[in-house]
Design a protein around this motif. Sequence first.
Motif, PDB file in Angstrom:
ATOM      1  N   ASP A  78       0.802  -1.221   0.000  1.00  0.00           N
ATOM      2  CA  ASP A  78       0.000   0.000   0.000  1.00  0.00           C
ATOM      3  C   ASP A  78       0.837   1.273   0.000  1.00  0.00           C
ATOM      4  OD1 ASP A  78      -2.293  -1.546   0.077  1.00  0.00           O
ATOM      5  OD2 ASP A  78      -2.379  -1.572   2.262  1.00  0.00           O
ATOM      6  N   ARG A  79       2.137   1.171   0.017  1.00  0.00           N
ATOM      7  CA  ARG A  79       2.971   2.368   0.094  1.00  0.00           C
ATOM      8  C   ARG A  79       2.887   3.198  -1.183  1.00  0.00           C
ATOM      9  NH1 ARG A  79       8.653   0.135   2.766  1.00  0.00           N
ATOM     10  NH2 ARG A  79       7.727  -0.602   4.730  1.00  0.00           N
ATOM     11  N   THR A  80       2.991   4.496  -1.009  1.00  0.00           N
ATOM     12  CA  THR A  80       3.049   5.416  -2.135  1.00  0.00           C
ATOM     13  C   THR A  80       4.157   6.428  -1.878  1.00  0.00           C
ATOM     14  OG1 THR A  80       1.394   6.871  -1.116  1.00  0.00           O
ATOM     15  CG2 THR A  80       0.584   5.193  -2.644  1.00  0.00           C
ATOM     16  N   GLY A  81       4.480   7.207  -2.920  1.00  0.00           N
ATOM     17  CA  GLY A  81       5.503   8.229  -2.764  1.00  0.00           C
ATOM     18  C   GLY A  81       6.905   7.732  -3.032  1.00  0.00           C
ATOM     19  N   GLY A  82       7.022   6.575  -3.646  1.00  0.00           N
ATOM     20  CA  GLY A  82       8.327   6.013  -3.960  1.00  0.00           C
ATOM     21  C   GLY A  82       8.177   4.932  -5.006  1.00  0.00           C
ATOM     22  N   ALA A  83       9.093   3.983  -4.991  1.00  0.00           N
ATOM     23  CA  ALA A  83       9.042   2.892  -5.964  1.00  0.00           C
ATOM     24  C   ALA A  83       9.560   1.616  -5.327  1.00  0.00           C
ATOM     25  CB  ALA A  83       9.859   3.232  -7.205  1.00  0.00           C
ATOM     26  N   MET A  84       8.939   0.508  -5.693  1.00  0.00           N
ATOM     27  CA  MET A  84       9.452  -0.809  -5.341  1.00  0.00           C
ATOM     28  C   MET A  84      10.292  -1.284  -6.527  1.00  0.00           C
ATOM     29  SD  MET A  84       9.411  -3.016  -2.864  1.00  0.00           S
ATOM     30  CE  MET A  84       7.879  -2.647  -2.010  1.00  0.00           C
ATOM     31  N   ILE A  85      11.562  -1.484  -6.286  1.00  0.00           N
ATOM     32  CA  ILE A  85      12.481  -1.819  -7.375  1.00  0.00           C
ATOM     33  C   ILE A  85      13.070  -3.205  -7.126  1.00  0.00           C
ATOM     34  CG2 ILE A  85      14.519  -1.106  -8.666  1.00  0.00           C
ATOM     35  CD1 ILE A  85      14.023   1.744  -7.800  1.00  0.00           C
ATOM     36  N   ASP A  86      12.982  -4.042  -8.161  1.00  0.00           N
ATOM     37  CA  ASP A  86      13.555  -5.383  -8.103  1.00  0.00           C
ATOM     38  C   ASP A  86      14.924  -5.370  -8.774  1.00  0.00           C
ATOM     39  OD1 ASP A  86      11.150  -6.161  -6.986  1.00  0.00           O
ATOM     40  OD2 ASP A  86      10.343  -6.941  -8.872  1.00  0.00           O
ATOM     41  N   PHE A  87      15.906  -5.887  -8.046  1.00  0.00           N
ATOM     42  CA  PHE A  87      17.273  -5.947  -8.569  1.00  0.00           C
ATOM     43  C   PHE A  87      17.748  -7.393  -8.633  1.00  0.00           C
ATOM     44  CE2 PHE A  87      16.902  -1.981  -6.141  1.00  0.00           C
ATOM     45  CZ  PHE A  87      17.372  -1.032  -7.028  1.00  0.00           C
ATOM     46  N   GLN A  88      18.685  -7.630  -9.547  1.00  0.00           N
ATOM     47  CA  GLN A  88      19.510  -8.828  -9.453  1.00  0.00           C
ATOM     48  C   GLN A  88      20.930  -8.373  -9.192  1.00  0.00           C
ATOM     49  OE1 GLN A  88      19.241 -12.442 -11.986  1.00  0.00           O
ATOM     50  NE2 GLN A  88      21.329 -11.928 -12.615  1.00  0.00           N
ATOM     51  N   ILE A  89      21.524  -8.960  -8.157  1.00  0.00           N
ATOM     52  CA  ILE A  89      22.909  -8.654  -7.811  1.00  0.00           C
ATOM     53  C   ILE A  89      23.753  -9.838  -8.262  1.00  0.00           C
ATOM     54  CG2 ILE A  89      24.478  -7.889  -6.010  1.00  0.00           C
ATOM     55  CD1 ILE A  89      21.961  -6.135  -6.353  1.00  0.00           C
ATOM     56  N   LEU A 186      15.596  -5.129 -12.631  1.00  0.00           N
ATOM     57  CA  LEU A 186      14.645  -6.060 -13.243  1.00  0.00           C
ATOM     58  C   LEU A 186      13.262  -5.451 -13.430  1.00  0.00           C
ATOM     59  CD1 LEU A 186      15.515  -9.331 -11.272  1.00  0.00           C
ATOM     60  CD2 LEU A 186      16.376  -8.596 -13.507  1.00  0.00           C
ATOM     61  N   ALA A 187      12.827  -4.650 -12.469  1.00  0.00           N
ATOM     62  CA  ALA A 187      11.482  -4.064 -12.550  1.00  0.00           C
ATOM     63  C   ALA A 187      11.407  -2.847 -11.646  1.00  0.00           C
ATOM     64  CB  ALA A 187      10.421  -5.089 -12.153  1.00  0.00           C
ATOM     65  N   VAL A 188      10.591  -1.885 -12.052  1.00  0.00           N
ATOM     66  CA  VAL A 188      10.363  -0.672 -11.265  1.00  0.00           C
ATOM     67  C   VAL A 188       8.863  -0.459 -11.136  1.00  0.00           C
ATOM     68  CG1 VAL A 188      10.757   1.803 -11.064  1.00  0.00           C
ATOM     69  CG2 VAL A 188      12.510   0.354 -12.127  1.00  0.00           C
ATOM     70  N   ASP A 189       8.358  -0.561  -9.913  1.00  0.00           N
ATOM     71  CA  ASP A 189       6.950  -0.264  -9.628  1.00  0.00           C
ATOM     72  C   ASP A 189       6.902   1.154  -9.074  1.00  0.00           C
ATOM     73  OD1 ASP A 189       4.320  -0.161  -8.904  1.00  0.00           O
ATOM     74  OD2 ASP A 189       4.421  -1.744  -7.385  1.00  0.00           O
ATOM     75  N   ASP A 190       6.708   2.111  -9.979  1.00  0.00           N
ATOM     76  CA  ASP A 190       6.784   3.528  -9.628  1.00  0.00           C
ATOM     77  C   ASP A 190       5.435   3.982  -9.071  1.00  0.00           C
ATOM     78  OD1 ASP A 190       7.208   6.240  -9.434  1.00  0.00           O
ATOM     79  OD2 ASP A 190       8.156   6.426 -11.401  1.00  0.00           O
ATOM     80  N   ARG A 191       5.419   4.362  -7.788  1.00  0.00           N
ATOM     81  CA  ARG A 191       4.179   4.793  -7.141  1.00  0.00           C
ATOM     82  C   ARG A 191       4.231   6.260  -6.722  1.00  0.00           C
ATOM     83  NH1 ARG A 191       3.857  -0.199  -2.881  1.00  0.00           N
ATOM     84  NH2 ARG A 191       4.376  -1.894  -4.337  1.00  0.00           N
ATOM     85  N   ARG A 192       5.043   7.031  -7.404  1.00  0.00           N
ATOM     86  CA  ARG A 192       5.163   8.444  -7.054  1.00  0.00           C
ATOM     87  C   ARG A 192       4.006   9.259  -7.609  1.00  0.00           C
ATOM     88  NH1 ARG A 192      10.872   9.768  -9.492  1.00  0.00           N
ATOM     89  NH2 ARG A 192      10.028   8.327 -11.074  1.00  0.00           N
ATOM     90  N   ALA A 193       3.474   8.871  -8.767  1.00  0.00           N
ATOM     91  CA  ALA A 193       2.437   9.654  -9.422  1.00  0.00           C
ATOM     92  C   ALA A 193       1.102   9.452  -8.721  1.00  0.00           C
ATOM     93  CB  ALA A 193       2.327   9.266 -10.895  1.00  0.00           C
TER      94      ALA A 193
END
Length: 204
Positions: A78-89, A186-193
């Motif tokens: 439910d968070r907003t104002g940022g992004a959930m970003i998936d990385f592979q290291i 890998l993916a960016v779930d941008d929830r800033r807008a």
Amino acid sequence: MSLFRLFLMTLLTAGLVALVPACSGTPTDDDDAANDDDAANDDDAANDDDSASDDDDDDDDDSGGDDDDSATAIDCADRTGGAMIDFQIGVGEDGEGISLWLTDDDFINGAVDRLQDGLHFAGFLLVMGTDCDVQWEFHAAPASPFWFGSPPFSDHCVAMPSDIAGDPEGWNTVDDTWCPGNVTVLAVDDRRATGDDDDSASGS
């Protein structure tokens, strides 16, 4: 002997027998009663396996690192104002995945630009404790990340997620900065807008 005296002696004898277990210090609880949970390590109560990590809630499997009872997993969705970003290291089969909740605009924009676009160095201020990615007992301070223009001068902060998990106190004795190399976005779930637009991005 009169019947009355015989009756009194019978009552007295029965009373003494009943008092013996209580006075001897021997527990009288054999845990046979339903839902009786007085003895240590018994298993009488419903859903109680007496595990130290078990809070006896339904769906709690007591596995290490699980998130059955954590509020963070629900909160992250439910968070907003940022992004959930998936990385592979790392690269290939040796790569390790991690998802981080981040709020720095420049970093998020850079992550979108770097989506599935080669390997990069990133920097994070590390915080111990599980957040959104329940497989790791650490996360990044949301406003802390940055992209390196070139590999860091010192490699004291270069580590795989498993290196940190295996030695949380000793993997970096200089500071709390984590600067993993060979980072793939890998993916960016941008929830800033705001609004109903879908601002998610992925490389699939």
